[in-house]
Design a protein around this motif. Structure first.
Motif, PDB file in Angstrom:
ATOM      1  N   SER A   1       5.284   1.807   5.940  1.00  0.00           N
ATOM      2  CA  SER A   1       5.309   1.507   4.503  1.00  0.00           C
ATOM      3  C   SER A   1       5.554   0.027   4.234  1.00  0.00           C
ATOM      4  CB  SER A   1       6.395   2.341   3.804  1.00  0.00           C
ATOM      5  OG  SER A   1       7.692   1.818   4.052  1.00  0.00           O
TER       6      SER A   1
ATOM      7  N   GLN B   1       0.289   3.332   1.223  1.00  0.00           N
ATOM      8  CA  GLN B   1       0.839   4.623   0.822  1.00  0.00           C
ATOM      9  C   GLN B   1       0.292   5.686   1.766  1.00  0.00           C
ATOM     10  OE1 GLN B   1      -0.114   5.209  -3.338  1.00  0.00           O
ATOM     11  NE2 GLN B   1       1.760   4.201  -3.966  1.00  0.00           N
TER      12      GLN B   1
ATOM     13  N   ARG C   1       1.039  10.051   3.188  1.00  0.00           N
ATOM     14  CA  ARG C   1       1.780  11.306   3.126  1.00  0.00           C
ATOM     15  C   ARG C   1       1.578  12.043   4.440  1.00  0.00           C
ATOM     16  NH1 ARG C   1       3.327  14.418  -1.381  1.00  0.00           N
ATOM     17  NH2 ARG C   1       2.056  13.085  -2.698  1.00  0.00           N
TER      18      ARG C   1
ATOM     19  N   SER D   1      -4.168   5.809   7.191  1.00  0.00           N
ATOM     20  CA  SER D   1      -3.878   5.848   5.758  1.00  0.00           C
ATOM     21  C   SER D   1      -5.109   5.512   4.930  1.00  0.00           C
ATOM     22  CB  SER D   1      -2.746   4.879   5.422  1.00  0.00           C
ATOM     23  OG  SER D   1      -3.153   3.532   5.607  1.00  0.00           O
TER      24      SER D   1
ATOM     25  N   ASP E   1      -5.993   9.225   1.798  1.00  0.00           N
ATOM     26  CA  ASP E   1      -5.380   8.877   0.513  1.00  0.00           C
ATOM     27  C   ASP E   1      -4.377   9.964   0.136  1.00  0.00           C
ATOM     28  OD1 ASP E   1      -4.759   8.272  -2.094  1.00  0.00           O
ATOM     29  OD2 ASP E   1      -6.715   8.872  -2.898  1.00  0.00           O
TER      30      ASP E   1
ATOM     31  N   PHE F   1       6.454  11.310   1.811  1.00  0.00           N
ATOM     32  CA  PHE F   1       5.521  10.471   1.063  1.00  0.00           C
ATOM     33  C   PHE F   1       6.072   9.058   0.981  1.00  0.00           C
ATOM     34  CE2 PHE F   1       4.154   9.048  -3.355  1.00  0.00           C
ATOM     35  CZ  PHE F   1       2.948   8.535  -2.900  1.00  0.00           C
ATOM     36  N   ALA F   2       5.315   8.100   1.500  1.00  0.00           N
ATOM     37  CA  ALA F   2       5.662   6.685   1.370  1.00  0.00           C
ATOM     38  C   ALA F   2       4.959   6.150   0.139  1.00  0.00           C
ATOM     39  CB  ALA F   2       5.238   5.914   2.610  1.00  0.00           C
ATOM     40  N   ALA F   3       5.729   5.931  -0.949  1.00  0.00           N
ATOM     41  CA  ALA F   3       5.153   5.490  -2.211  1.00  0.00           C
ATOM     42  C   ALA F   3       4.996   3.983  -2.282  1.00  0.00           C
ATOM     43  CB  ALA F   3       6.013   5.971  -3.372  1.00  0.00           C
ATOM     44  N   GLY F   4       5.703   3.274  -1.424  1.00  0.00           N
ATOM     45  CA  GLY F   4       5.660   1.816  -1.424  1.00  0.00           C
ATOM     46  C   GLY F   4       6.551   1.298  -0.313  1.00  0.00           C
TER      47      GLY F   4
ATOM     48  N   ARG G   1       2.177   4.577 -12.390  1.00  0.00           N
ATOM     49  CA  ARG G   1       1.120   4.527 -11.377  1.00  0.00           C
ATOM     50  C   ARG G   1       0.329   3.218 -11.419  1.00  0.00           C
ATOM     51  NH1 ARG G   1      -1.580  10.337 -12.233  1.00  0.00           N
ATOM     52  NH2 ARG G   1      -3.224   9.491 -10.923  1.00  0.00           N
TER      53      ARG G   1
ATOM     54  N   ARG H   1       1.789   0.365 -11.310  1.00  0.00           N
ATOM     55  CA  ARG H   1       2.582  -0.550 -10.493  1.00  0.00           C
ATOM     56  C   ARG H   1       2.609  -1.955 -11.098  1.00  0.00           C
ATOM     57  NH1 ARG H   1       6.095   1.581  -6.647  1.00  0.00           N
ATOM     58  NH2 ARG H   1       5.321   3.672  -6.279  1.00  0.00           N
TER      59      ARG H   1
END
Length: 449
Positions: free
Chosen positions: A41, A51, A53, A95, A99, A149-152, A247, A249
């Protein structure tokens, strides 16, 4: 507040598995798995934050409890020809093909506790649609013991089936989210908008001119049930709006207030389509239930051979209207959230009519004391005095406005995605963070057929 690490997140996941009666792979193995995702991440791909999952799924028993008649939109797992070690380099490459909105990597641990990637999960989009409160979710939980889940950058969230487990955000470990929309001062501050919405539903039913619909709405027993359910729909739409801003960002803010004082509205508008669509959708839901009750009680329960054509058409027409209004609401939410990309906040009336965007707060008086609430309801034991100077201009100006105008409530979305709410409660400016805006739950629901 003490700093937290991957080890703390692994321990939280292990505790949750044991609580659910599941054998944990062990903290050391979980650390290795979570570290791979965490360090991945921190990478960027073509200048964009990565990102991804992943789901911990046993390839020898990937679907231990399948439904007897799965619907076509249920997930499946496509195996890779060769397993790949779960390294940072492999995660960065994969990754791009997985998606997290629509796909998920199936991973597991070998006999030595080393993680590997063995497949890709499809149809993830339906669970995500449900999670962000949009229509059309299939209701099927994702596969595996848990999902990461790596969101950022350095921001990992862990889910198990339908429920939230924990989130490691940089050096903070969060095992519970603040459900401010269910109870507490935030919920109470939003009640005027909910009451306007309920009155608008009554007016809409009157315009439809069918006594049966009004009876369904006004009967004492059903009225309380309807009002509770539809109030949750209204709050869910507010959450959808915040998620949609998140979303981008880009960061943003939504201010709900009756006043225009201390505000410089760069782009004034009068956009009432969202509250109108919400009331129309609710009226059609009531109408549909009224028709269905009539069908059941007068025809299906008595096993009548024929159903009146007009009644059948009414049921079909209300279903069509419901689809149309749900689509309209989705369009409204996307339209409003895009306004956050302009510098300045989005200004809304209590009923969620939009009065402007690119709004600058002109309140100058600083707030002497700001408190962070560790739960949705206020109690002195769960209030922490904080230094507002640690927050950026967007947060501090919202604090000043909400303190000066006690009927207001502000929501601020940071560029890193954190959503915070703030409001004046008596003589204190109180802020809530780590809000529960996604649609998950902690109990195990019945699985869809």
């Amino acid at each position: 507040m003490p700093t937290k690490s991957i080890t703390d997140l692994a321990r939280a996941v292990s505790r949750r598995l044991r609580r659910d009666g599941i054998n944990s792979p062990g903290v050391p193995a979980l650390i290795r798995l979570l570290e791979s995702v965490y360090f991945a991440s921190l990478k960027t791909e073509e200048g964009k934050p990565l990102q991804v999952r992943v789901a911990l799924v046993d390839p020898a028993n990937a679907d231990p409890d399948p439904p007897p008649m799965p619907r076509p939109d249920r997930w499946t797992i496509t195996k890779l020809t060769s397993r790949l070690p779960l390294t940072v380099a492999n995660l960065v490459k994969l990754s791009k093909a997985a998606d997290p909105w629509s796909s998920c990597l199936a991973v597991f641990l070998d006999s030595g506790g080393e993680p590997f990637v063995w497949g890709l999960v499809d149809q993830t989009v339906h669970f995500n649609v449900q999670l962000v409160r949009e229509t059309g979710g299939s209701g099927y939980a994702p596969p595996g013991l848990f999902q990461v889940f790596a969101a950022g950058a350095a921001d990992l969230s862990v889910y198990r089936e339908y429920g939230f487990v924990a989130r490691l955000q940089q050096d903070q470990l969060l095992t519970r989210q603040s459900d401010v929309f269910s109870r507490g001062p935030v919920r109470r501050r939003l009640l005027p908008g909910i009451k306007r919405y309920l009155r608008a539903i009554s007016r809409q039913l009157l315009l439809m001119g069918t006594p049966d619909y009004l009876e369904e709405w006004e009967l004492q027993d059903s009225a309380e049930i309807w009002k509770k359910e539809l109030s949750e729909d209204w709050l869910s739409t507010l959450c959808r709006l915040l998620i949609s801003v998140q979303r981008y960002r880009h960061g943003g803010a939504l201010l709900i207030t009756r006043t225009s004082r201390d505000l410089d509205i760069k782009y004034k508008i009068d956009y009432r389509r969202l509250p109108q669509a919400l009331a129309s959708l609710a009226a059609q839901k009531i109408a549909q239930m009224s028709v269905r009750d009539c069908l059941n009680m007068k025809y299906l329960e008595d096993r009548k051979k024929f159903i009146p054509r007009a009644l059948y058409l009414d049921e079909a027409i209300t279903a069509s209207y419901i689809d149309d209004y749900e689509n309209e609401i989705t369009g409204c939410v996307r339209f409003i959230s895009s306004m956050s990309c302009v510098d300045g906040l989005i200004l809304a009336s209590p009923d969620l009519s939009i009065r402007g965007f690119g709004v600058e707060i002109r309140t100058r008086k600083e707030v002497e004391a700001v408190y962070l609430s560790l739960g949705p309801a206020l109690s002195d034991k769960r209030l922490r005095r904080i230094d507002s100077s640690h927050y950026g201009t967007r947060h501090r100006t919202m604090m000043r406005f909400c303190f000066a105008h006690p009927e207001s409530i502000g929501f601020v979305i940071s560029q890193d995605g954190e959503i915070r709410a703030m409001a004046r409660v008596k003589d204190r400016l109180v802020m809530w963070e780590n809000l529960k805006v996604l649609h998950y739950w902690d109990f195990q629901p019945k699985k869809p057929p």
